[in-house]
Design a protein around this motif. Structure first.
Motif, PDB file in Angstrom:
ATOM      1  N   ASN A  68      15.510  16.013  21.241  1.00 64.20           N
ATOM      2  CA  ASN A  68      15.020  15.005  20.293  1.00 64.20           C
ATOM      3  C   ASN A  68      14.165  13.990  21.030  1.00 64.20           C
ATOM      4  O   ASN A  68      12.969  13.901  20.812  1.00 64.20           O
ATOM      5  CB  ASN A  68      16.191  14.323  19.580  1.00 64.20           C
ATOM      6  CG  ASN A  68      15.725  13.160  18.718  1.00 64.20           C
ATOM      7  OD1 ASN A  68      14.617  13.167  18.193  1.00 64.20           O
ATOM      8  ND2 ASN A  68      16.556  12.140  18.582  1.00 64.20           N
ATOM      9  N   GLU A  69      14.787  13.220  21.921  1.00 68.68           N
ATOM     10  CA  GLU A  69      13.994  12.260  22.691  1.00 68.68           C
ATOM     11  C   GLU A  69      14.710  11.977  23.995  1.00 68.68           C
ATOM     12  O   GLU A  69      15.877  12.320  24.170  1.00 68.68           O
ATOM     13  CB  GLU A  69      13.747  10.971  21.896  1.00 68.68           C
ATOM     14  CG  GLU A  69      15.002  10.221  21.558  1.00 68.68           C
ATOM     15  CD  GLU A  69      14.744   8.735  21.262  1.00 68.68           C
ATOM     16  OE1 GLU A  69      13.644   8.238  21.543  1.00 68.68           O
ATOM     17  OE2 GLU A  69      15.686   8.083  20.790  1.00 68.68           O
TER      18      GLU A  69
ATOM     19  N   GLU B  97      18.546  13.223  24.567  1.00 74.10           N
ATOM     20  CA  GLU B  97      19.182  13.375  23.256  1.00 74.10           C
ATOM     21  C   GLU B  97      18.764  14.716  22.675  1.00 74.10           C
ATOM     22  O   GLU B  97      17.578  15.044  22.682  1.00 74.10           O
ATOM     23  CB  GLU B  97      18.724  12.262  22.301  1.00 74.10           C
ATOM     24  CG  GLU B  97      19.089  10.869  22.746  1.00 74.10           C
ATOM     25  CD  GLU B  97      18.581   9.787  21.765  1.00 74.10           C
ATOM     26  OE1 GLU B  97      18.189  10.114  20.630  1.00 74.10           O
ATOM     27  OE2 GLU B  97      18.577   8.614  22.174  1.00 74.10           O
TER      28      GLU B  97
HETATM   29 MG   LIG Z   1      17.313   8.163  19.734  1.00 69.46          MG
END
Ligand SMILES: [Mg+2]
Ligand SMILES: Nc1ncnc2c1ncn2[C@@H]1O[C@H](COP(=O)(O)OP(=O)(O)O)[C@@H](O)[C@H]1O
Length: 359
Positions: free
Chosen positions: A243-244, A231
């Motif tokens: 993000n992750e 992500e």
């Molecule tokens: Mg997430």
């Protein structure tokens, strides 16, 4: 959905799940009820398998490590699952490996978060066990500080992003690698869940190439075998920040069942079984809408508004067989194939409003 792919290859899937009524139990070759976080449950289950994989990362990694030591193929590798279980370790991994990510501070208590007024606006994230927006608090000002977590967490700069995108990459034991084209995720403003997904993302060719390169570099630096969803934020300056990551089939790849030449579920299976990876190319532009339990309804699930959707070209309904609905529970999804992007967006909105899961 992985089992649906496995059936086409005569592969028997055994399932371990804590829910005695888990929807997939009737299509699995064998079903065992047990806690995924329990050493014995995971270890005893895994002993009978040739290849072991996961669909949720909150699993007992000690048991998986033991199985790996005893010669079982466990993909993704247990030490990688362990790293990903903790957002704090994930963020430190990005730093160490020169993967761009939003600036952050590690915190252990609410009081500690409160000492960082000068770091606001920020997002406070639980280190472990957060998912679907549970475990994420936006902290804009001093008043919001009371929402901070009383647990090991991290405080991350709020990113004023232009878009959120995701790239799903896969890698098999031979080191072959593929990437699905970037998709764009539009989040529900309150529930923090993906509300709409569009494929491909409306981004420039150079940002798309950068996103794919970033995702591939993450899976390579992890030396991971399996499927990895990355992500990312695209900032207003056109920069990409990770993000992750999630080491399994992901919400941002559900559309691939109909919209790409290979689905993420089949690619997951291929990667962990060291099969040749499939072509990830797009068959059609697509949108995906999660069917979430309607707010205010809890109980036996009923679907409203299907008939109209069924009479329209290019609409694919997936209900997950969960008996009980709760507010914002993921009960299924709808994929829409449509080449005209404006029309695609209209249809996504339309069917999101019309198909409701109530009790
Ligand atoms: Mg997430
Ligand atoms: N640093 C940030 N700046 C702005 N929005 C963020 C930030 N971190 C997370 N978010 C928003 O919250 C959502 C959920 O956060 P995420 O870390 O992905 O947690 P989850 O595990 O719940 O998916 C993101 O998809 C994004 O919309």
């Amino acid at each position: 959905m992985v089992i649906q792919s496995a059936i086409n290859y005569n592969v028997d899937i055994h399932i371990l799940d804590p829910d005695p009524n888990t929807p997939c139990k009737d299509i699995a070759a064998k079903f065992v009820q047990g806690k995924l976080t329990d050493f014995d449950a995971v270890y005893n289950f895994g002993k009978d398998c040739d290849v072991i994989t996961i669909e949720i990362e909150h699993v007992n990694t000690e048991a998986l490590t033991q199985l790996e030591k005893e010669g079982k193929k466990v993909f993704p590798q247990p030490h990688i699952i362990k790293l990903i279980q903790d957002k704090r370790e994930q963020k430190q991994f990005y730093l160490k490996n020169n993967i761009s990510t939003a600036e952050f501070i590690l915190t252990d208590s609410k009081a500690e978060v409160q000492r960082h007024l000068d770091f606001l606006p920020a997002v406070n994230k639980l280190g472990k066990e957060g998912y679907d927006g549970r475990g994420v608090q936006v902290i804009l000002d001093e008043a919001d500080m009371q929402k901070a977590f009383e647990a090991p967490s991290l405080l991350e700069k709020l990113v004023d992003f232009e878009k959120e995108i995701a790239v799903i990459v896969a890698r098999n034991e031979r080191g072959e690698m593929t990437a699905f084209p970037p998709v764009e995720c539009v989040f529900h403003p309150v529930a923090n869940l993906v509300e709409f997904l569009f494929s491909p993302a409306e981004i420039s060719g150079s940002i798309s190439a950068q996103a794919i390169e970033t995702a591939q570099s993450v899976i390579q630096k992890l030396d991971m075998v399996g499927l990895l969803a990355v992500e990312m934020f695209v900032t207003r300056e056109g920069k990409i920040l990770v993000n992750e990551i999630a080491p399994r089939p992901h919400n941002s790849g559900h559309h691939t069942i109909e919209a790409n030449f290979t689905s993420q579920f089949e690619q997951h299976l291929r990667s962990v079984m060291n099969m040749p990876l499939g072509d990830t190319g797009i068959r059609s532009a697509a949108a995906m809408v999660n069917l979430l339990g309607e707010d205010g309804y809890t109980g036996e699930a009923m679907v409203e508004g299907l008939d109209e959707a069924l009479s329209e070209k290019g609409i694919y309904i997936h209900l997950y067989g969960k008996k009980i609905t709760k507010p914002f529970r993921k009960m299924g999804h709808v994929t829409i194939l449509e080449e005209d992007i404006e029309e695609l967006k209209n249809k996504a909105k339309k069917y999101k409003d019309r198909i409701k899961i109530k009790a």
